[in-house]
Design a protein around this motif. Structure first.
Motif, PDB file in Angstrom:
ATOM      1  N   CYS A   1       0.873  -1.176   0.000  1.00 11.58           N
ATOM      2  CA  CYS A   1       0.000   0.000   0.000  1.00 11.58           C
ATOM      3  C   CYS A   1       0.913   1.230   0.000  1.00 11.58           C
ATOM      4  O   CYS A   1       1.877   1.266   0.780  1.00 11.58           O
ATOM      5  CB  CYS A   1      -0.887  -0.001   1.244  1.00 11.58           C
ATOM      6  SG  CYS A   1      -1.772   1.550   1.501  1.00 11.58           S
TER       7      CYS A   1
ATOM      8  N   PHE B   1       0.585   3.856   1.315  1.00 12.05           N
ATOM      9  CA  PHE B   1       0.506   4.580   2.582  1.00 12.05           C
ATOM     10  C   PHE B   1       0.967   3.736   3.772  1.00 12.05           C
ATOM     11  O   PHE B   1       1.516   4.252   4.723  1.00 12.05           O
ATOM     12  CB  PHE B   1      -0.931   5.073   2.819  1.00 12.05           C
ATOM     13  CG  PHE B   1      -1.459   5.833   1.644  1.00 12.05           C
ATOM     14  CD1 PHE B   1      -1.131   7.172   1.456  1.00 12.05           C
ATOM     15  CD2 PHE B   1      -2.226   5.196   0.681  1.00 12.05           C
ATOM     16  CE1 PHE B   1      -1.581   7.862   0.350  1.00 12.05           C
ATOM     17  CE2 PHE B   1      -2.684   5.880  -0.426  1.00 12.05           C
ATOM     18  CZ  PHE B   1      -2.357   7.218  -0.603  1.00 12.05           C
ATOM     19  N   CYS B   2       0.719   2.416   3.703  1.00  6.78           N
ATOM     20  CA  CYS B   2       0.985   1.552   4.864  1.00  6.78           C
ATOM     21  C   CYS B   2       2.144   0.587   4.641  1.00  6.78           C
ATOM     22  O   CYS B   2       2.528  -0.115   5.579  1.00  6.78           O
ATOM     23  CB  CYS B   2      -0.249   0.740   5.229  1.00  6.78           C
ATOM     24  SG  CYS B   2      -1.758   1.694   5.234  1.00  6.78           S
TER      25      CYS B   2
ATOM     26  N   HIS C   1      -7.067  -0.398  -0.292  1.00  3.51           N
ATOM     27  CA  HIS C   1      -6.548  -1.061   0.911  1.00  3.51           C
ATOM     28  C   HIS C   1      -7.634  -0.896   1.964  1.00  3.51           C
ATOM     29  O   HIS C   1      -7.861   0.210   2.466  1.00  3.51           O
ATOM     30  CB  HIS C   1      -5.228  -0.412   1.343  1.00  3.51           C
ATOM     31  CG  HIS C   1      -4.614  -1.127   2.509  1.00  3.51           C
ATOM     32  ND1 HIS C   1      -3.734  -0.522   3.376  1.00  3.51           N
ATOM     33  CD2 HIS C   1      -4.755  -2.399   2.944  1.00  3.51           C
ATOM     34  CE1 HIS C   1      -3.370  -1.401   4.306  1.00  3.51           C
ATOM     35  NE2 HIS C   1      -3.965  -2.544   4.059  1.00  3.51           N
TER      36      HIS C   1
ATOM     37  N   CYS D   1      -6.955   0.916   5.512  1.00  4.40           N
ATOM     38  CA  CYS D   1      -6.787   2.378   5.600  1.00  4.40           C
ATOM     39  C   CYS D   1      -7.784   3.113   4.703  1.00  4.40           C
ATOM     40  O   CYS D   1      -7.865   4.337   4.728  1.00  4.40           O
ATOM     41  CB  CYS D   1      -5.356   2.802   5.277  1.00  4.40           C
ATOM     42  SG  CYS D   1      -4.939   2.750   3.522  1.00  4.40           S
TER      43      CYS D   1
HETATM   44 ZN   LIG Z   1      -3.073   1.361   3.404  1.00  4.03          ZN
END
Ligand SMILES: [Zn+2]
Ligand SMILES: Cc1cc2nc3c(=O)[nH]c(=O)nc-3n(C[C@H](O)[C@H](O)[C@H](O)COP(=O)(O)OP(=O)(O)OC[C@H]3O[C@@H](n4cnc5c(N)ncnc54)[C@H](O)[C@@H]3O)c2cc1C
Lengths: 88, 417
Positions: A6, A8-9, A59, A62
């Protein structure tokens, strides 16, 4: 078990992700008259590429949508990028 | 050479040491030109060729297969045959198929081992029982056999299922179709191939279609790894690879390709003599004649051409089986594989013109096209021979995505395969 990155993650379990559709589709301007053919193309038709494919994924943990480019034969992830206004 | 199969020919060949059996089909070099070329030597392609020759007298036909016959989904599926759908259009289609299966072994002189052991779709709550009753009514109105079983009746048919008090999904009853059952997948492919060959159809294996010959916007043949083959019309029945062919032929399809997995266990004593499916877990199983349990479930969640399954779905399917029949928890798996299935937006097939003149398509069977092989072939042959739909295939024309007349079986019968 495969892991997807992801944007972001980072790397996470594939079960946390959901395929949302192919990238590159633009919703027809519904404030104007649009043909059945254009609407059908937008709603249903897809490339379903064998090999590299640019796709929109979410995702689910999130809740961010992003672009993932994958090889649909080897299942290798080629890249992921955040979805911004000129991405898809 | 012995060609016809019967008890008498078996006896005669037995006395001669089985030396006189003719090969099931010839392996001719492709001709320059055919009236019809079928791309894909799975069940649908082979059945189409057979019915073109048998029902329509069109015998100058070739089936072009890139690998071996039935090497696609036809030889990879869990062989459940049934017509327990919701919409009248679907019941007409799938019940035609069950009826053709009922006479198939005799028709093609090849034992496809269609075993009408019945199929149960379990219901796990009172609300599901009401929906089950609705499906039973819809099937009966459509002319298919259907019975609503209560929990006791299910237990009588399949005592091995989970009737424990602490069952996560208690069994309230089931939709039962007694004419449903299982068949032998290879036999369906080989039987149709042999029967088509005897009517003059050329079956060409190890020959990949790499492009279409398009002249003035009209398809005039196919380019293959064994050279150019001209054809009056081309029928494409390539299941999970339909979009790849569409790209070559210049038409669009509304399909996504996914892996669908199956599992076989070690052989055990007779365990269950019907087919059981739980929509709650998405898993189902039956027992093969050899004693192994044949297990299937839902699609992998990642679009794929990889022809192998992923582990999360494997866990889900097997956990579902243990929920259904806890006694199976310690049974060992022998084999596990996947096929690439072509899933359409309404979980119904596409039969019709492709959008490029001269090319016709038979695809979108997704997770459930083995049961439909006889009907798919019968109707596709009608379309290719006449250039027009049979009444039963008309609702499945790809044009439905333009008009909005979808036949949404995922929503209709809640069955994804
Ligand atoms: Zn994420
Ligand atoms: C694990 C699993 C379980 C299933 N369980 C069931 C079930 O219980 N009941 C049921 O009804 N259905 C089931 N199905 C679905 C069923 O198997 C398919 O819908 C059906 O077999 C499709 O038949 P077909 O002839 O269209 O495709 P296939 O049998 O896949 O044949 C297509 C052929 O086209 C060939 N091909 C592809 N590209 C080319 C090319 N470029 N040139 C030449 N040839 C090409 C392929 O090699 C292949 O042999 C299951 C599927 C799977 C994978």
């Amino acid at each position: 078990m495969q892991q997807f990155p992801c944007p972001f993650c980072g790397l996470r379990d594939e079960r946390e992700f959901h395929f949302a559709g192919e990238a590159g589709k633009t919703r027809p301007d519904t404030t104007k008259e649009i043909s059945d053919a254009d609407w059908t193309t937008y709603l249903y038709y897809c490339t379903n590429a064998k090999g590299p494919s640019r796709e929109i994924w979410v995702h689910t943990t999130c809740q961010e949508y992003f672009v993932m480019t994958r090889d649909t034969v080897s299942m290798e992830v080629l890249s992921t990028e955040a979805l911004n206004e000129d991405a898809a | 050479m012995t060609r016809h199969y019967s008890a008498l020919s078996l006896l005669r060949e037995g006395l001669k040491g089985h030396t006189g059996w003719a090969p099931l089909w010839r392996s001719p070099a492709p001709k320059d030109t055919y009236d019809v070329v079928i791309v894909g030597g799975g069940g649908h392609g082979l059945a189409t060729a057979y019915y073109l020759a048998k029902n329509h007298g069109v015998t100058n036909v070739a089936v072009i297969e890139k690998g071996w016959l039935g090497g696609g989904n036809t030889g990879r599926n869990t062989t459940v045959i049934r017509s327990n759908y919701f919409y009248p259009e679907s019941t007409a289609l799938y019940d035609l198929s069950v009826r053709l299966y009922e006479g198939l072994s005799r028709d093609i002189n090849y034992n496809v081992m269609f075993s009408q052991r019945g199929m149960m779709v379990l219901a796990h709550s009172d609300a599901e029982m009401e929906l089950a009753a609705r499906t039973v009514n819809a099937m009966q109105l459509g002319g298919a056999d259907a019975e609503l079983l209560d929990g006791k009746e299910v237990q009588k048919k399949a005592p091995v299922l989970n009737f424990r008090d602490d069952a996560r999904y208690p069994i309230h009853g089931a939709i039962f179709q007694g004419r449903g059952g299982t068949g032998r997948h290879d036999a369906v492919a080989w039987g149709y191939a042999r029967a088509a060959d005897r009517l003059g159809v050329d079956i060409i294996q190890n020959c990949e279609v790499t492009g279409f010959l398009i002249e003035g916007g009209v398809c005039k043949g196919v380019e293959t790894s064994q050279g150019l083959i001209r054809s009056g019309s081309v029928g494409v029945a390539t299941a999970g690879h339909s979009s790849v062919l569409a790209e070559m032929g210049g038409y669009k399809l509304p399909l996504h390709s996914y892996a669908l997995q199956a599992f076989v266990t070690e052989a055990i004593k007779p365990f269950m003599d019907t087919v059981a499916f739980s929509p709650m877990t998405g898993s189902y199983f039956s027992q093969s004649d050899k004693g192994g349990l044949v297990i299937g479930g839902g699609l992998d969640r990642v679009p794929s051409y990889g022809q192998r399954g992923n582990t999360p779905t494997q866990e889900t399917v097997l956990a579902g089986i243990i929920d259904m029949a806890p006694a199976l928890a310690k049974v060992k798996l022998l084999r596990h594989w996947a096929g690439i299935v072509d899933v359409s937006p309404d979980s119904s097939p596409l039969i019709g013109p492709s959008g490029t003149e001269g090319i016709y398509i038979n695809c979108g069977w997704g997770t459930g096209g083995f049961k439909a092989i006889p009907a798919g072939g019968y109707l596709f042959a009608h379309l290719l021979a006449n250039g027009a739909h049979h009444d039963i295939s008309r609702p499945f024309d790809p044009g439905r995505f333009n008009t909005g007349h979808l036949i949404d079986e995922a929503a209709g019968s809640g069955i994804a395969h």
